[in-house]
Design an enzyme around this catalytic site. Structure first.
Site, PDB file in Angstrom:
ATOM      1  N   ASP A  12       0.875  -1.180   0.000  1.00 19.51           N
ATOM      2  CA  ASP A  12       0.000   0.000   0.000  1.00 19.51           C
ATOM      3  C   ASP A  12       0.907   1.224   0.000  1.00 19.51           C
ATOM      4  OD1 ASP A  12      -2.340   1.631   0.262  1.00 19.51           O
ATOM      5  OD2 ASP A  12      -1.985   1.798   2.398  1.00 19.51           O
ATOM      6  N   SER A  13       0.327   2.391  -0.286  1.00 16.62           N
ATOM      7  CA  SER A  13       1.096   3.629  -0.229  1.00 16.62           C
ATOM      8  C   SER A  13       1.584   3.909   1.197  1.00 16.62           C
ATOM      9  CB  SER A  13       0.239   4.798  -0.698  1.00 16.62           C
ATOM     10  OG  SER A  13      -0.920   4.902   0.100  1.00 16.62           O
ATOM     11  N   TYR A  44      -0.715   8.443  -2.215  1.00 14.94           N
ATOM     12  CA  TYR A  44      -0.827   8.285  -3.666  1.00 14.94           C
ATOM     13  C   TYR A  44      -2.097   8.968  -4.204  1.00 14.94           C
ATOM     14  CZ  TYR A  44       2.698   4.459  -3.804  1.00 14.94           C
ATOM     15  OH  TYR A  44       3.836   3.707  -3.737  1.00 14.94           O
ATOM     16  N   CYS A  75      -4.156  -1.155  -2.035  1.00 16.65           N
ATOM     17  CA  CYS A  75      -4.200   0.298  -2.175  1.00 16.65           C
ATOM     18  C   CYS A  75      -5.224   0.563  -3.264  1.00 16.65           C
ATOM     19  CB  CYS A  75      -2.816   0.799  -2.582  1.00 16.65           C
ATOM     20  SG  CYS A  75      -2.748   2.547  -3.019  1.00 16.65           S
ATOM     21  N   ASN A  76      -6.297   1.245  -2.911  1.00 20.75           N
ATOM     22  CA  ASN A  76      -7.335   1.492  -3.898  1.00 20.75           C
ATOM     23  C   ASN A  76      -6.824   2.318  -5.066  1.00 20.75           C
ATOM     24  OD1 ASN A  76     -10.358   0.700  -3.133  1.00 20.75           O
ATOM     25  ND2 ASN A  76      -9.172   0.955  -1.271  1.00 20.75           N
ATOM     26  N   GLU A 155      -5.395   9.243   9.777  1.00 20.20           N
ATOM     27  CA  GLU A 155      -3.983   9.175  10.183  1.00 20.20           C
ATOM     28  C   GLU A 155      -3.761   9.946  11.489  1.00 20.20           C
ATOM     29  OE1 GLU A 155      -0.835   8.408   8.203  1.00 20.20           O
ATOM     30  OE2 GLU A 155      -1.930   7.189   6.764  1.00 20.20           O
ATOM     31  N   CYS A 188     -11.318   3.082  -0.081  1.00 20.28           N
ATOM     32  CA  CYS A 188      -9.974   3.476   0.371  1.00 20.28           C
ATOM     33  C   CYS A 188      -9.697   2.642   1.605  1.00 20.28           C
ATOM     34  CB  CYS A 188      -9.962   4.973   0.696  1.00 20.28           C
ATOM     35  SG  CYS A 188      -8.439   5.517   1.516  1.00 20.28           S
ATOM     36  N   THR A 189      -8.484   2.092   1.683  1.00 18.99           N
ATOM     37  CA  THR A 189      -8.194   1.169   2.794  1.00 18.99           C
ATOM     38  C   THR A 189      -8.122   1.871   4.154  1.00 18.99           C
ATOM     39  OG1 THR A 189      -5.855   1.328   2.177  1.00 18.99           O
ATOM     40  CG2 THR A 189      -7.051  -0.617   1.433  1.00 18.99           C
ATOM     41  N   HIS A 190      -8.115   3.199   4.168  1.00 21.41           N
ATOM     42  CA  HIS A 190      -8.196   3.908   5.445  1.00 21.41           C
ATOM     43  C   HIS A 190      -9.639   3.948   5.985  1.00 21.41           C
ATOM     44  CE1 HIS A 190      -4.153   5.469   4.735  1.00 21.41           C
ATOM     45  NE2 HIS A 190      -4.170   6.061   5.895  1.00 21.41           N
TER      46      HIS A 190
END
Lengths: 286, 286
Positions: A12-13, A44, A75-76, A155, A188-190
């Site tokens: 992932d980024s 990204y 990572c989407n 984050e 989005c993986t977040h």
């Protein structure tokens, strides 16, 4: 059953892809996993397709050194921009997060229902989710919304219900909620870290599709069907590599993974970019 | 007076440094300026000192190809982490934004006054502002606060008074406001875009020190004293280079610069990192 000791490689980024690793470890606890987070060049989602493709190629070149049985683009943005094209360049199967998320959305949406895709600017700009939905079924209506602030909010640890998060959701997603979507895809993986806040925001009647979970399901089922799992009762290991800041990855990443991260090795970004791929000098151990 | 046609070179991790360029152009309208924004690897503020130093060295190597009369590190993180050390490696004078901001803060704070530094995580972690203040005067009290969400908020265009901005300022800076600082240093080149919101938040009695403006003042006065200005009445040109997304740089950057950006050339990030520094293939022209 064939035994295949090679690890599953995931990148992932940054650390968002750990939500995919969490779901993989739940379904495939015996498998070894190698994770790479490109924390020196994160994010990204605000970068151009050419730059995302360059970075993704470099990440895959690094992971191929680990002799993996497959690579998961957790990572989407990378999945949306680089797949399926990049898969043809690589000698192992590549899984992205977009196709499984789109399939789950189509499965969940009823007749006449609306699917809302929420993701980064680059993912939305690629139309990858929308195209993936229409490849399966052209009937659902699809709306797409870029939500650039959600990654920094997660984050920063604002993953619980919080006034800043609520106002930001209202800003981006108020107009979508008024359209009464049947399904919202967390593209989005977040975003799984905001699942509670999103569920409250959209209400109980909306199905939230978590592409991290759908992807892990797809990987587990494909590897199982191919007979390339470890085939032994043991605890799979997780080795993490990052291009910057292993300490922060350990601290913040553990929240995403839902377990402690014990071992993170830094890989030199300069060597990544030049194709001189060797391991860096900094190691953060728990 | 000696005539020196060489440009002033300026770099930042992204487009924040354009607030410094705006102040430079106001004071030195005849000078040519070359700007580099490392938009493929932005942000620097959440990255480690080693990575920031590596990126900064590469940025300076690129700018030296333009034969500049000086280099301005218009990036608080790079200034805080890399200066004064990096200046010894380079063949032209290097200006950072930290020393001028700290000097302006010391000048503005009265006896017994408190200086509050607000900046990115990396700048705060370096203690560069605090150390720079104490090198001039050990008497002022100094508090430092990292505000990671402010850069994404500005990049998202929330630079006017807005409920999300207000809540975020309250979250980071509420405890500082209760200490009644005499001076607040905007220790990030994005923060001048929040000047109005910060002035309302802290109230009229607080002096806001804009390090962009202080830096431009220091550059103008040093170059003038050295007799290396252009010394002709003409309109200085601005050439911009970025490592990604020249279109977005043009659009969003114009807000930061306060004038239209006409010419942006993309430089290949891969070549930057490998030291093979040549110009990229993408050009965005207005």
């Amino acid at each position: 059953m064939q035994v295949d000791q090679r690890p599953i490689a995931v990148f992932d980024s940054g650390l968002g892809g750990l939500t995919v690793v969490r779901e993989l470890r739940r379904r495939l606890p015996c498998e070894d996993i190698v994770y790479f987070g490109d924390t020196a060049r994160v994010p990204y989602g605000t970068k151009t397709p050419e730059t995302v493709l360059r970075f993704t190629r470099e990440n895959c070149a690094f992971l191929l050194r680990m002799n993996p049985k497959c690579i998961v683009a957790a990572c989407n943005t990378a999945s949306a921009v680089c797949l399926p094209g990049l898969a043809n360049e690589l000698p192992v199967p590549v899984f992205g997060v977009v196709a499984p998320g789109a399939a789950a959305a189509v499965e969940a949406v009823g007749a006449g229902g609306l699917i809302a895709i929420i993701a980064t600017e680059a993912t939305i700009g690629s139309n990858a989710y929308k195209n993936a939905v229409f490849q399966i079924d052209t009937r659902p209506a699809v709306v797409q919304v870029a939500c650039p602030l959600l990654v920094p909010l997660v984050e920063e640890g604002l993953d619980e219900s919080n006034a800043i998060v609520e106002l930001t959701l209202e800003r981006y997603l108020g107009p979508v909620r008024r359209l009464s979507p049947a399904v919202v895809v967390l593209g989005c993986t977040h975003y799984p870290m905001l699942r509670g806040a999103l569920a409250s925001f959209f209400g109980k009647s909306v199905v939230l599709v978590d592409s991290a979970s759908s992807t892990a399901e797809a990987v587990a089922s494909t590897l199982g069907d191919s007979g390339v799992l470890v085939g032994a009762a043991r605890n799979g290991r997780l080795h993490c590599y990052v291009s910057d800041n292993p300490r922060r990855f350990q601290t913040v990443g553990s929240r995403f993974l839902g377990e402690s991260i014990h071992d993170v090795v830094r890989v030199c970004p300069e060597e990544l970019a030049c194709g001189r791929l060797s391991l860096g000098r900094t190691r953060a151990s728990a």
